[in-house]
Design a protein around this motif. Structure first.
Motif, PDB file in Angstrom:
ATOM      1  N   GLY A 308      25.844  46.390 -12.873  1.00  0.00           N
ATOM      2  CA  GLY A 308      26.988  46.188 -11.991  1.00  0.00           C
ATOM      3  C   GLY A 308      26.644  45.534 -10.672  1.00  0.00           C
ATOM      4  N   PHE A 309      25.462  44.944 -10.562  1.00  0.00           N
ATOM      5  CA  PHE A 309      25.057  44.296  -9.317  1.00  0.00           C
ATOM      6  C   PHE A 309      25.871  43.026  -9.098  1.00  0.00           C
ATOM      7  N   THR A 310      26.297  42.840  -7.874  1.00  0.00           N
ATOM      8  CA  THR A 310      26.906  41.570  -7.501  1.00  0.00           C
ATOM      9  C   THR A 310      25.805  40.541  -7.250  1.00  0.00           C
ATOM     10  N   ARG A 311      26.201  39.300  -7.033  1.00  0.00           N
ATOM     11  CA  ARG A 311      25.201  38.278  -6.729  1.00  0.00           C
ATOM     12  C   ARG A 311      24.452  38.604  -5.447  1.00  0.00           C
ATOM     13  N   ASP A 312      25.192  39.129  -4.471  1.00  0.00           N
ATOM     14  CA  ASP A 312      24.548  39.494  -3.205  1.00  0.00           C
ATOM     15  C   ASP A 312      23.550  40.628  -3.411  1.00  0.00           C
ATOM     16  N   ARG A 313      23.883  41.593  -4.261  1.00  0.00           N
ATOM     17  CA  ARG A 313      22.970  42.719  -4.516  1.00  0.00           C
ATOM     18  C   ARG A 313      21.713  42.238  -5.235  1.00  0.00           C
ATOM     19  N   ILE A 314      21.871  41.325  -6.161  1.00  0.00           N
ATOM     20  CA  ILE A 314      20.700  40.776  -6.857  1.00  0.00           C
ATOM     21  C   ILE A 314      19.822  40.009  -5.877  1.00  0.00           C
ATOM     22  N   ALA A 315      20.468  39.225  -5.000  1.00  0.00           N
ATOM     23  CA  ALA A 315      19.710  38.466  -4.005  1.00  0.00           C
ATOM     24  C   ALA A 315      18.934  39.401  -3.085  1.00  0.00           C
ATOM     25  N   THR A 316      19.564  40.505  -2.717  1.00  0.00           N
ATOM     26  CA  THR A 316      18.890  41.485  -1.864  1.00  0.00           C
ATOM     27  C   THR A 316      17.702  42.118  -2.571  1.00  0.00           C
ATOM     28  N   THR A 317      17.891  42.430  -3.856  1.00  0.00           N
ATOM     29  CA  THR A 317      16.799  43.011  -4.645  1.00  0.00           C
ATOM     30  C   THR A 317      15.609  42.066  -4.712  1.00  0.00           C
ATOM     31  N   VAL A 318      15.888  40.789  -4.958  1.00  0.00           N
ATOM     32  CA  VAL A 318      14.809  39.803  -5.013  1.00  0.00           C
ATOM     33  C   VAL A 318      14.104  39.698  -3.671  1.00  0.00           C
ATOM     34  N   GLU A 319      14.895  39.659  -2.608  1.00  0.00           N
ATOM     35  CA  GLU A 319      14.312  39.516  -1.269  1.00  0.00           C
ATOM     36  C   GLU A 319      13.436  40.708  -0.905  1.00  0.00           C
ATOM     37  N   THR A 320      13.924  41.909  -1.169  1.00  0.00           N
ATOM     38  CA  THR A 320      13.162  43.104  -0.793  1.00  0.00           C
ATOM     39  C   THR A 320      11.948  43.340  -1.689  1.00  0.00           C
ATOM     40  N   SER A 321      11.895  42.668  -2.837  1.00  0.00           N
ATOM     41  CA  SER A 321      10.745  42.852  -3.732  1.00  0.00           C
ATOM     42  C   SER A 321       9.504  42.130  -3.223  1.00  0.00           C
ATOM     43  N   LEU A 322       9.690  41.138  -2.363  1.00  0.00           N
ATOM     44  CA  LEU A 322       8.569  40.302  -1.953  1.00  0.00           C
ATOM     45  C   LEU A 322       7.787  40.862  -0.770  1.00  0.00           C
ATOM     46  N   ALA A 323       8.480  41.540   0.135  1.00  0.00           N
ATOM     47  CA  ALA A 323       7.783  42.054   1.323  1.00  0.00           C
ATOM     48  C   ALA A 323       6.635  43.010   0.989  1.00  0.00           C
ATOM     49  N   PRO A 324       6.804  43.969   0.071  1.00  0.00           N
ATOM     50  CA  PRO A 324       5.714  44.919  -0.194  1.00  0.00           C
ATOM     51  C   PRO A 324       4.456  44.295  -0.800  1.00  0.00           C
ATOM     52  N   ILE A 325       4.578  43.094  -1.392  1.00  0.00           N
ATOM     53  CA  ILE A 325       3.402  42.509  -2.037  1.00  0.00           C
ATOM     54  C   ILE A 325       2.623  41.597  -1.104  1.00  0.00           C
ATOM     55  N   ALA A 326       3.081  41.467   0.150  1.00  0.00           N
ATOM     56  CA  ALA A 326       2.384  40.563   1.071  1.00  0.00           C
ATOM     57  C   ALA A 326       0.926  40.972   1.241  1.00  0.00           C
ATOM     58  N   GLY A 327       0.691  42.271   1.423  1.00  0.00           N
ATOM     59  CA  GLY A 327      -0.680  42.751   1.600  1.00  0.00           C
ATOM     60  C   GLY A 327      -1.526  42.513   0.371  1.00  0.00           C
ATOM     61  N   ILE A 328      -0.942  42.791  -0.809  1.00  0.00           N
ATOM     62  CA  ILE A 328      -1.674  42.589  -2.061  1.00  0.00           C
ATOM     63  C   ILE A 328      -2.020  41.108  -2.240  1.00  0.00           C
ATOM     64  N   LEU A 329      -1.062  40.254  -1.959  1.00  0.00           N
ATOM     65  CA  LEU A 329      -1.279  38.821  -2.128  1.00  0.00           C
ATOM     66  C   LEU A 329      -2.380  38.311  -1.198  1.00  0.00           C
ATOM     67  N   LEU A 330      -2.396  38.814   0.034  1.00  0.00           N
ATOM     68  CA  LEU A 330      -3.421  38.397   0.988  1.00  0.00           C
ATOM     69  C   LEU A 330      -4.801  38.900   0.571  1.00  0.00           C
ATOM     70  N   ILE A 331      -4.856  40.113   0.042  1.00  0.00           N
ATOM     71  CA  ILE A 331      -6.137  40.650  -0.431  1.00  0.00           C
ATOM     72  C   ILE A 331      -6.665  39.805  -1.589  1.00  0.00           C
ATOM     73  N   VAL A 332      -5.798  39.507  -2.542  1.00  0.00           N
ATOM     74  CA  VAL A 332      -6.203  38.693  -3.687  1.00  0.00           C
ATOM     75  C   VAL A 332      -6.656  37.307  -3.223  1.00  0.00           C
ATOM     76  N   ALA A 333      -5.916  36.722  -2.284  1.00  0.00           N
ATOM     77  CA  ALA A 333      -6.270  35.396  -1.773  1.00  0.00           C
ATOM     78  C   ALA A 333      -7.613  35.418  -1.051  1.00  0.00           C
ATOM     79  N   ALA A 334      -7.812  36.408  -0.186  1.00  0.00           N
ATOM     80  CA  ALA A 334      -9.085  36.511   0.531  1.00  0.00           C
ATOM     81  C   ALA A 334     -10.223  36.788  -0.437  1.00  0.00           C
ATOM     82  N   GLY A 335      -9.932  37.544  -1.499  1.00  0.00           N
ATOM     83  CA  GLY A 335     -10.939  37.756  -2.534  1.00  0.00           C
ATOM     84  C   GLY A 335     -11.338  36.447  -3.190  1.00  0.00           C
ATOM     85  N   GLY A 336     -10.362  35.562  -3.377  1.00  0.00           N
ATOM     86  CA  GLY A 336     -10.673  34.239  -3.906  1.00  0.00           C
ATOM     87  C   GLY A 336     -11.542  33.440  -2.952  1.00  0.00           C
ATOM     88  N   GLY A 337     -11.306  33.593  -1.647  1.00  0.00           N
ATOM     89  CA  GLY A 337     -12.144  32.932  -0.652  1.00  0.00           C
ATOM     90  C   GLY A 337     -13.566  33.468  -0.676  1.00  0.00           C
TER      91      GLY A 337
END
Length: 465
Positions: A308-337
């Motif tokens: 029953g999600f509206t388009r706005d609710r789906i957009a919010t879900t997508v947006e909020t899913s990215l913030a928590p992985i910032a730390g993980i992504l930076l760790i993986v990237a620095a590991g590549g370095g």
């Protein structure tokens, strides 16, 4: 080929950025890893900063010009983000859709409704395995813990008999099966075939999860008897939803990227002709970026719209899913370095030179390196990336399947004996209401079983394929 021998010496012919000898390079590696370990464990510095500083220390002790060290680190960081960053982001979006829509709860409730008291541990490892495919370990645990606690309380069942299988299912997926960050980073570092690694990873993950989950839970239940307080009984994510996605649609969405990548691997093996139309189509739809993107787009309908999600609710879900992985992504990237710095100063060539006469399995060596870094840092992701960086140059003459097995050996080693320097250790301790000693006898031992059993299956497969 799994032996470190003369046949493996056709590795990447990259001129090192330093003329240091083997002794100096060996000291540089030890200093770099020591700096990394001390910063993470003693100074409590974020792994991203620790990996950055460790890379600079590594290059400096090796006698490399710092401007070239910085270039190596930056290049490795950028290549890693390009290789796995988008995949991690897509996996996070799919996981968030699964959690917020109630799809995860739908899987749980459907399977538990058909499970008896005797089969409940097996149901829990199955649920955790399915949910653990697209979710990061910590997210999967947060989703599974309410289920574990509620099932144990309402069914008057042992917490260990229910909880250990759930934890085993999540942990095995986290360490062995892409699209989790660790396996993805290792695949990228050693240039493994993702489809083959995924297929072999699932093949090894199933018996490993059974042994470390339902089987070991019988022993853990005799060792530890705990009853978590009511205050630890959290609410379930989908309790405020009017409706939830269907079971078949949810499972189909979760397994879609896995199926697409496996199709690519099977077609590549069966056809083996890059110009064949069927193989070219399979290569496109089975590309991990396309497979995960397809699952995300399908999930917006089968999970989001179905809840029953509206388009706005789906957009919010997508947006909020990215913030928590910032730390993980930076760790993986620095590991590549960090990995690229190891390669560019000539550590890979050093390992090959001094190991010409070794009669030791490359798979076992990769596992041991990952174990050592895991025990020191407490991070499975850091252990995976660092070990893959060290072992990467040794894969030149390996077959596709053995490179995939190398990734799995590293992933297995990265799970070894989680203890007090691992955030997951404390998460399990607090949620299950256990003491430090009880957590070691259950969670830490379970992680060790996963690591050793998975290595055993890796070595076994290396003899037959």
């Amino acid at each position: 080929m799994t032996r470190l021998s003369v046949e493996m010496l056709a590795a990447d012919t990259v001129d090192p950025i330093t003329s240091a000898g083997h002794a100096q390079l060996g000291i540089a590696v030890l200093v770099g890893i020591a700096v990394l370990v001390l910063l993470i464990t003693k100074s409590k510095l974020h792994a991203f900063l620790s990996l950055t500083i460790g890379s600079l220390a590594l290059g400096a002790v090796a006698g490399a010009p710092l401007d070239k060290v910085i270039t190596s680190f930056s290049g490795g960081l950028g290549d890693t983000v390009a290789g796995v960053g988008v995949l991690i982001a897509l996996g996070a979006i799919l996981g968030k859709l699964l959690a917020d829509s109630g799809g995860a709860d739908q899987i749980v409730d459907t399977i538990l409704a058909k499970a008896s008291t005797r089969t409940m541990p097996w149901a829990m490892v199955l649920i955790a395995g399915i949910i653990g495919l697209p979710l990061f370990f910590e997210v999967g645990m947060v989703l599974m813990i309410p289920v574990v606690l509620l099932v144990a309380k309402r069914g008057n069942l042992s917490l260990m008999r229910i909880g250990i299988p759930a934890l085993a299912g999540l942990s095995v997926m986290h360490g062995l099966v892409p699209p989790h960050p660790g396996p993805l980073a290792a695949i990228d570092a050693v240039h493994a075939d993702l489809g083959v690694t995924l297929a072999l990873g699932v093949l090894i993950a199933i018996p490993t999860a059974i042994i470390a989950g339902p089987v070991f839970s019988r022993v853990a239940d005799r060792w530890v008897d705990v009853t978590p307080p009511d205050r630890l009984m959290p609410t379930r994510p989908s309790e405020d939803l009017e409706r939830r996605p269907g079971f078949a649609a949810t499972v189909g969405t979760v397994l879609l990227p896995v199926v697409l990548m496996l199709i690519k691997a099977l077609v590549d093996i069966a056809v083996d002709d890059p110009e064949n139309t069927t193989q070219r189509i399979a290569d496109v739809i089975g590309n991990p970026l396309v497979a995960l993107l397809a699952a995300v787009i399908v999930g917006m309908v089968t999970l989001g719209r179905a809840a029953g999600f509206t388009r706005d609710r789906i957009a919010t879900t997508v947006e909020t899913s990215l913030a928590p992985i910032a730390g993980i992504l930076l760790i993986v990237a620095a590991g590549g370095g960090f990995k690229q710095t190891l390669i560019d100063i000539g550590v890979g060539n050093m390992i090959m030179d001094i190991s010409k006469e070794w009669n030791v399995s490359a798979l076992l060596l990769a596992w041991l390196i990952a174990v050592a870094i895991r025990l020191a840092t407490g991070s499975a992701t850091v252990a995976t990336i660092s070990a893959a960086g060290l072992m990467g140059p040794l894969t030149a003459d390996m077959s596709t399947t053995h490179v995939a097995l190398l990734v799995l050996a590293i992933g297995a080693g990265s799970l070894f004996f989680s203890h007090v320097n691992d955030a997951g250790f404390w998460l399990v301790k607090e949620y299950f209401g256990m003491s430090v000693g009880q957590t070691v006898r259950t969670w830490s031992v379970m992680e060790t079983i996963i690591s050793v059993v998975a290595l055993g299956f890796v070595l076994l497969l290396s003899l037959v394929i």
